[in-house]
Motif scaffolding. Structure first.
Motif, PDB file in Angstrom:
ATOM      1  N   ARG A 101       0.876  -1.172   0.000  1.00  0.00           N
ATOM      2  CA  ARG A 101       0.000   0.000   0.000  1.00  0.00           C
ATOM      3  C   ARG A 101       0.907   1.214   0.000  1.00  0.00           C
ATOM      4  N   PHE A 102       0.487   2.278  -0.641  1.00  0.00           N
ATOM      5  CA  PHE A 102       1.273   3.512  -0.546  1.00  0.00           C
ATOM      6  C   PHE A 102       0.342   4.702  -0.565  1.00  0.00           C
ATOM      7  N   TRP A 103       0.863   5.850  -0.189  1.00  0.00           N
ATOM      8  CA  TRP A 103       0.062   7.065  -0.193  1.00  0.00           C
ATOM      9  C   TRP A 103       0.953   8.274  -0.406  1.00  0.00           C
ATOM     10  N   HIS A 120       1.572  12.202   0.477  1.00  0.00           N
ATOM     11  CA  HIS A 120       1.193  13.114   1.560  1.00  0.00           C
ATOM     12  C   HIS A 120       2.173  14.271   1.641  1.00  0.00           C
ATOM     13  N   MET A 134       5.266  22.383   1.454  1.00  0.00           N
ATOM     14  CA  MET A 134       4.503  21.873   0.306  1.00  0.00           C
ATOM     15  C   MET A 134       5.138  20.615  -0.287  1.00  0.00           C
ATOM     16  N   SER A 135       6.251  20.165   0.345  1.00  0.00           N
ATOM     17  CA  SER A 135       6.976  19.027  -0.226  1.00  0.00           C
ATOM     18  C   SER A 135       6.182  17.737  -0.106  1.00  0.00           C
ATOM     19  N   LYS A 136       5.783  17.232  -1.252  1.00  0.00           N
ATOM     20  CA  LYS A 136       5.029  15.979  -1.259  1.00  0.00           C
ATOM     21  C   LYS A 136       5.967  14.796  -1.103  1.00  0.00           C
ATOM     22  N   GLN A 137       5.404  13.719  -0.563  1.00  0.00           N
ATOM     23  CA  GLN A 137       6.213  12.548  -0.282  1.00  0.00           C
ATOM     24  C   GLN A 137       5.387  11.284  -0.472  1.00  0.00           C
ATOM     25  N   VAL A 138       6.041  10.214  -0.874  1.00  0.00           N
ATOM     26  CA  VAL A 138       5.352   8.928  -1.014  1.00  0.00           C
ATOM     27  C   VAL A 138       5.786   8.008   0.124  1.00  0.00           C
ATOM     28  N   SER A 139       4.829   7.532   0.912  1.00  0.00           N
ATOM     29  CA  SER A 139       5.115   6.560   1.963  1.00  0.00           C
ATOM     30  C   SER A 139       4.497   5.224   1.599  1.00  0.00           C
ATOM     31  N   PHE A 140       4.933   4.159   2.260  1.00  0.00           N
ATOM     32  CA  PHE A 140       4.447   2.833   1.868  1.00  0.00           C
ATOM     33  C   PHE A 140       4.472   1.852   3.027  1.00  0.00           C
ATOM     34  N   PHE A 142      13.288   2.549  -4.044  1.00  0.00           N
ATOM     35  CA  PHE A 142      12.276   2.759  -5.085  1.00  0.00           C
ATOM     36  C   PHE A 142      11.381   3.956  -4.774  1.00  0.00           C
ATOM     37  N   PHE A 143      10.833   3.997  -3.562  1.00  0.00           N
ATOM     38  CA  PHE A 143       9.899   5.072  -3.239  1.00  0.00           C
ATOM     39  C   PHE A 143      10.601   6.405  -3.038  1.00  0.00           C
ATOM     40  N   GLU A 170      10.667   7.656  -6.481  1.00  0.00           N
ATOM     41  CA  GLU A 170       9.331   8.097  -6.887  1.00  0.00           C
ATOM     42  C   GLU A 170       8.993   9.446  -6.255  1.00  0.00           C
ATOM     43  N   LEU A 187       8.218  13.502  -8.060  1.00  0.00           N
ATOM     44  CA  LEU A 187       6.877  14.041  -7.796  1.00  0.00           C
ATOM     45  C   LEU A 187       6.865  15.553  -7.941  1.00  0.00           C
ATOM     46  N   GLN A 188       7.862  16.092  -8.570  1.00  0.00           N
ATOM     47  CA  GLN A 188       8.062  17.538  -8.798  1.00  0.00           C
ATOM     48  C   GLN A 188       8.207  18.325  -7.514  1.00  0.00           C
TER      49      GLN A 188
END
Lengths: 110, 110
Positions: A8-10, A12, B1-7, B101-102, B105, B109-110
């Motif tokens: 699963r990922f999200w 944020h 505003m820094s977006k991040q991908v968690s998993f 990997f994440f 990613e 995410l710009q």
DNA sequence: TAGCGTTATACCCCAGCAAATATAGCGCTT
DNA sequence: AAGCGCTATATTTGCTGGGGTATAACGCTA
């Protein structure tokens, strides 16, 4: 005995904004159906839960993810903004890559 | 505003066996401490919850993940089997790769 | 034989979430 | 003015999971 890796990922940010599989699915249904109400029903979710998910997203995002209106033709409805569609695109792109990644990891699990 | 991908991810099979971050952490602590009881306390988890996690794993695995005994020197204890250690290794390997990997990613995410 | 620290299990209580119900307000159509 | 379908919100009820506590059995040591 076939082992498998699931995930699963999200996406944020630091303001509490968070978007994952459930919210993405809901946004996609809102685009299809035109309202939170119908979208929720179409995936067997209560309006209240759907509203909470959508509202929480809108409150923590710098720009609105959806535009809601009540009254008028058909009683009103909800549309997904360009910002919202951008998130959907980004999420699906990461998801596609992640599926490849974890598929490879599963194969290397002997 | 820094977006991040968690998993999050987990390794599982068709028999209901499932192992994720929480169970791995618990197994590592059992190796360190020698008992479910001490391991649970060391991470602020109740014995009951720890027991359920460990027992569920053992019941659904083809081979035991831990060997438990009560009575004897020190009251008994729990040791992690070779099979259990193998799962820990595999999990950490996938985790290391997934973090890379994440991380990539997230950058895209710009 | 008494004591010890485990594993294992039963019981009760509370929090938190989910579903169901109810109500109000909105703005367009008829 | 009435009706419609939606958003928004409050209230109640039921279910489930987790914490806390208590207890028994176990097998070694002293």
């Amino acid at each position: 005995m076939s082992k498998q890796v699931s995930f699963r990922f999200w996406i944020h940010d630091d303001n509490g904004f968070m978007i994952g599989e459930g919210r993405i699915l809901l946004l996609q249904k809102i685009i299809e159906e035109g309202s939170i109400n119908k979208a929720a029903k179409s995936i067997g979710m209560s309006y209240k839960k759907a509203w909470r998910l959508i509202n929480g997203m809108n409150e923590t995002s710098s720009e609105p993810i959806v535009a809601r209106s009540s009254g008028g033709v058909g009683g009103g409805g909800t549309i997904v903004t360009e910002k919202g569609k951008e998130y959907i695109e980004q999420y699906l792109e990461v998801k596609k890559n992640a599926q490849h990644f974890f598929s490879d990891e599963t194969k290397q699990l002997q």
